[in-house]
Design a protein around this motif. Structure first.
Motif, PDB file in Angstrom:
ATOM      1  N   THR B  61      29.348  16.516 -34.345  1.00 21.35           N
ATOM      2  CA  THR B  61      29.675  16.969 -33.003  1.00 21.35           C
ATOM      3  C   THR B  61      30.211  18.396 -33.101  1.00 21.35           C
ATOM      4  O   THR B  61      30.804  18.765 -34.106  1.00 21.35           O
ATOM      5  CB  THR B  61      30.702  16.027 -32.337  1.00 21.35           C
ATOM      6  OG1 THR B  61      30.856  16.381 -30.976  1.00 21.35           O
ATOM      7  CG2 THR B  61      32.063  16.083 -32.989  1.00 21.35           C
ATOM      8  N   SER B 105      27.331  12.731 -25.081  1.00 28.93           N
ATOM      9  CA  SER B 105      28.207  12.112 -26.090  1.00 28.93           C
ATOM     10  C   SER B 105      29.024  13.144 -26.845  1.00 28.93           C
ATOM     11  O   SER B 105      29.664  12.821 -27.842  1.00 28.93           O
ATOM     12  CB  SER B 105      27.376  11.313 -27.091  1.00 28.93           C
ATOM     13  OG  SER B 105      26.736  10.240 -26.435  1.00 28.93           O
ATOM     14  N   ASN B 106      29.025  14.381 -26.375  1.00 26.84           N
ATOM     15  CA  ASN B 106      29.800  15.415 -27.068  1.00 26.84           C
ATOM     16  C   ASN B 106      31.298  15.237 -26.775  1.00 26.84           C
ATOM     17  O   ASN B 106      31.684  14.641 -25.762  1.00 26.84           O
ATOM     18  CB  ASN B 106      29.341  16.814 -26.617  1.00 26.84           C
ATOM     19  CG  ASN B 106      30.169  17.931 -27.239  1.00 26.84           C
ATOM     20  OD1 ASN B 106      31.032  18.513 -26.600  1.00 26.84           O
ATOM     21  ND2 ASN B 106      29.928  18.208 -28.510  1.00 26.84           N
ATOM     22  N   THR B 112      35.173  10.903 -29.839  1.00 24.46           N
ATOM     23  CA  THR B 112      33.829  10.369 -29.610  1.00 24.46           C
ATOM     24  C   THR B 112      33.483   9.225 -30.577  1.00 24.46           C
ATOM     25  O   THR B 112      32.855   8.250 -30.170  1.00 24.46           O
ATOM     26  CB  THR B 112      32.771  11.473 -29.735  1.00 24.46           C
ATOM     27  OG1 THR B 112      32.893  12.088 -31.014  1.00 24.46           O
ATOM     28  CG2 THR B 112      32.935  12.518 -28.667  1.00 24.46           C
ATOM     29  N   SER B 377      36.496  14.246 -24.381  1.00 29.06           N
ATOM     30  CA  SER B 377      35.055  14.059 -24.545  1.00 29.06           C
ATOM     31  C   SER B 377      34.388  14.083 -23.180  1.00 29.06           C
ATOM     32  O   SER B 377      35.050  13.978 -22.142  1.00 29.06           O
ATOM     33  CB  SER B 377      34.752  12.718 -25.214  1.00 29.06           C
ATOM     34  OG  SER B 377      35.079  11.650 -24.331  1.00 29.06           O
ATOM     35  N   LYS B 379      32.647  11.719 -22.110  1.00 24.78           N
ATOM     36  CA  LYS B 379      32.849  10.375 -21.554  1.00 24.78           C
ATOM     37  C   LYS B 379      34.208  10.286 -20.840  1.00 24.78           C
ATOM     38  O   LYS B 379      34.304   9.717 -19.748  1.00 24.78           O
ATOM     39  CB  LYS B 379      32.764   9.334 -22.677  1.00 24.78           C
ATOM     40  CG  LYS B 379      32.872   7.920 -22.180  1.00 24.78           C
ATOM     41  CD  LYS B 379      32.486   6.901 -23.239  1.00 24.78           C
ATOM     42  CE  LYS B 379      32.491   5.514 -22.657  1.00 24.78           C
ATOM     43  NZ  LYS B 379      33.595   4.688 -23.129  1.00 24.78           N
TER      44      LYS B 379
END
Lengths: 198, 469
Positions: B61, B105-106, B112, B377, B379
């Motif tokens: 990442t 997804s970074n 992560t 993140s 997310k």
């Protein structure tokens, strides 16, 4: 890959008797954008050596002409904080080959050993004596004998022993590289993968 | 069989070979990499003509050196852009999964990995980053390594490590209202010092730890490096299983069931011996802040700065207080704050944003404070929008940045200016850590929120009392 061998180092020292020197001081994060290993010495202790305008801070030990040499003598818990190997590259690139302290952060110690920079751990009392001696007499020559695991000053009779993992010691003495060692173990590693329990 | 610690069980099961009088050759299950500490490792591999041995066990990442605004545009700084692009190229060439800037997804590598279900109990995990200890919250042996070791893992999936000694820190009782696991870990570090666990791998245990969420456990394990520990871990339990079972990528995989059985053995056996044991009571822990330039220099938010006599190196201690512009005997309550940073692998998770938002809801950002809210993140950022936290923050005058390590180490533009005071939920208050001359006061998310709305160092319990009425 063959590395520089480390056998006996004899040099004057640079004293930096502060405790908890972290790797952000050794090499600040803003200098970590490079993708090679070279050139980090230029920014070693950057914010202690230079002010905001880039002028040398005269009082800092690396800017004092009387203190030179390839041995850095420092305080407790040296190299704490970030795992950046750049800290070791910077110290090595500046010309140091050994760092003496009474304790090192774990990751820093590993990084140093993987780059031919010898972490020499002595007792607090020995570190105090050594530091006092080199501050008083910057011309003092200190000898580090890796094979014998001793650090000495001939003229004063100072002698201290230090510990080092026997495997790491052999690697340094012979200039061997851990990655080559592991690459030679591929079959054992694949066997482990097949039979592992957890 | 002799009773064993959880640490020993995991370590011993991963030893490929014990080198006589030397380190162990340790197999690594999961390897995380990022842009800053990996390029020289890939370079080393090329130099020796080696290839990546198990690319499927490495995940990449970009996080340390990326901007937190305008991530859709090319990175302005050329050297940083080259570093981020180098990671992408190295991963592509080696077949390594890569979550680059802007990817859904970074995020920060230690945020992560767990949220994707890649960090699982019983694993060995390494990354070229000292806060890899974060993953210990799942009952793993996880620790930071240098770039030479990153190269070892890429080349052979193994590293050579001397087995650390074992320490157990047992925390009984319960945390008081207004006190987070960040306060708890700052409290422990300030009692044992920033080098107090050097040479040890720490297991956190006890009733107070069992009561913590996974996010709160990650915060604790994350900071175990700040007391010098090789890593910290917490035995998996129902909290761990529930967290993982909510991650579809994991719970729907065949791995889930096969792992379910073995997890229950991942506990320290009764009677297992540690090299050192420490005990704390969670109810003694107040909201904590730091006053110096290492994370061991912490105190109760309503305390006073101790005298240099508490240390054995008074010149280092005084240098540290000079840098901060503080002196012994001072109270920091009411001290003006210029910046607040909520984020990092320590406190950039959804729970941290929830805590911050709950504290600022119905209030306004103090006029003279610059506040950086950086989700850990993509997310976390999406979740904050979905839960309405982002709206609460916007209404209170805050804005959310895009994910990254940001001001924690200030490799990008998110720097605190010289001499300015920042209350930060990150992990290090080292000199210049958040920018040359920046003065960092570490704290938990509630204390950061209290500073953000008052512009001063404020006991979060005071604001909570006002809420209650």
């Amino acid at each position: 890959m063959k590395r520089e061998k480390f056998t006996i180092l004899e040099s004057t020292c640079v004293p930096l008797p502060q405790s908890n020197i972290d790797t952000d001081q050794i090499i600040p994060a803003r200098f970590l954008s490079a993708t090679s290993r070279e050139g980090f010495g230029e920014n070693l202790f950057r914010d202690w050596r230079f002010d905001k305008e880039g002028n040398r801070i005269e009082g800092f030990v690396l800017n004092r002409p009387e203190y030179k040499g390839s041995i850095l003598v420092t305080g407790s818990n040296f190299g704490c904080g970030s795992s950046r190997e750049h800290a070791v590259w910077a110290i090595h690139d500046h010309g140091f080959r050994a760092v003496v302290s009474d304790s090192f952060a774990d990751i820093f110690r590993n990084n140093a050993l993987n780059n031919g920079l010898l972490p020499v751990q002595v007792t607090s009392a020995e570190l105090g004596d050594l530091t006092e001696q080199i501050i008083r007499s910057p011309e003092t020559r200190v000898k580090i004998d890796l094979d014998q695991q001793i650090i000495t000053i001939e003229e004063t009779g100072f002698t201290a022993s230090f510990g080092i993992n026997a495997f790491k010691k052999q690697c340094l003495l012979q200039g061997l590289d851990n990655i080559d060692y592991l690459l030679g173990m591929k079959e054992e590693i694949m066997a482990f993968e097949k039979n592992r329990s957890l | 069989m002799e009773p064993q610690t959880l640490f020993d069980k995991i370590w011993d099961a991963h030893v490929v070979k014990s080198v006589e009088e030397g380190p162990d050759v340790l197999y690594i299950d999961r390897h995380y990499i990022h842009e800053v500490t990996s390029p020289q490792a890939f370079g080393g591999l090329r130099q020796r003509g080696a290839v990546v041995f198990r690319p499927e066990r490495t995940t990449a990442t970009a996080d340390h050196n990326i901007p937190t605004t305008d991530q859709h545009l090319p990175i302005r700084d050329e050297v940083s852009r080259a570093q981020v692009e180098t990671l992408a190229m190295n991963c592509q060439a080696a077949g390594i999964e890569h979550f680059g800037i802007g990817h859904p997804s970074n995020g920060i590598v230690h945020v992560t990995g767990p949220e994707m279900g890649y960090t699982l109990p019983g694993m060995t995990i390494v990354c070229g980053d000292s806060h890899t200890s974060t993953h210990g919250a799942f009952g793993t042996i996880a620790f930071g390594i240098g770039t030479s070791e990153v190269e070892m893992v890429l080349a052979t999936q193994c590293i050579m490590q001397t087995k650390p000694a074992r320490m157990r820190i047992t925390i009984n009782g319960s945390l008081n209202k207004g006190v987070t696991s960040k306060d708890l870990i700052l409290y422990i570090i300030s009692s044992i010092s920033t080098g107090g666990a050097t040479g040890y791998f720490v297991e956190f245990a006890g009733e107070a730890v069992r009561q913590l969420s996974m996010e709160a456990r990650m915060t604790m394990c994350n900071m175990s490096i700040e007391m010098g520990a090789r890593g910290g871990l917490i035995a998996p339990d129902e909290v761990t299983y529930n967290y993982l079972s909510e991650i579809p990528a994991f719970s729907e995989s065949p791995m889930a069931q096969s792992l379910a059985d073995k997890w229950h053995s991942l506990q320290t056996d009764a009677g297992a011996v540690f090299d050192k044991e420490l005990h704390f009571d969670a109810s003694d822990v107040p909201p904590m802040i730091t006053y110096g330039t290492n994370p061991g220099m912490g105190m109760a938010i309503d305390g006073t700065i101790p005298d240099a006599a508490i240390t054995d190196n008074t010149s280092s201690y005084n240098k540290s207080l000079d840098y901060m512009g503080f002196r012994p005997g001072m109270s920091l309550l009411g001290h003006p704050v210029d910046y607040v940073f909520l984020g990092s692998c320590t406190n950039g998770r959804i729970e941290d944003l929830r805590a911050f938002a709950a504290m600022v809801e119905g209030r306004k950002k103090a006029p003279d404070v610059t506040v950086l809210i950086v989700p850990g993140s993509q997310k976390v950022a999406r979740e904050a929008e979905r839960e309405g936290l982002a709206d609460i923050l916007r209404r209170a005058g805050f804005e959310m940045r895009q994910p990254g390590c940001s001001s924690c180490l200030a490799m990008n533009d998110d720097k605190i200016p010289p001499g300015k005071y920042a209350v930060s939920t990150s992990n290090r208050n080292f000199e210049g850590r958040q920018g040359p001359g920046a003065r960092t006061i570490l704290a938990g998310p509630l204390t950061a929120a209290a500073a953000a709305v008052t512009g001063r160092i404020t006991d979060p319990r005071e604001l909570m009392r006002i809420c209650d009425f």
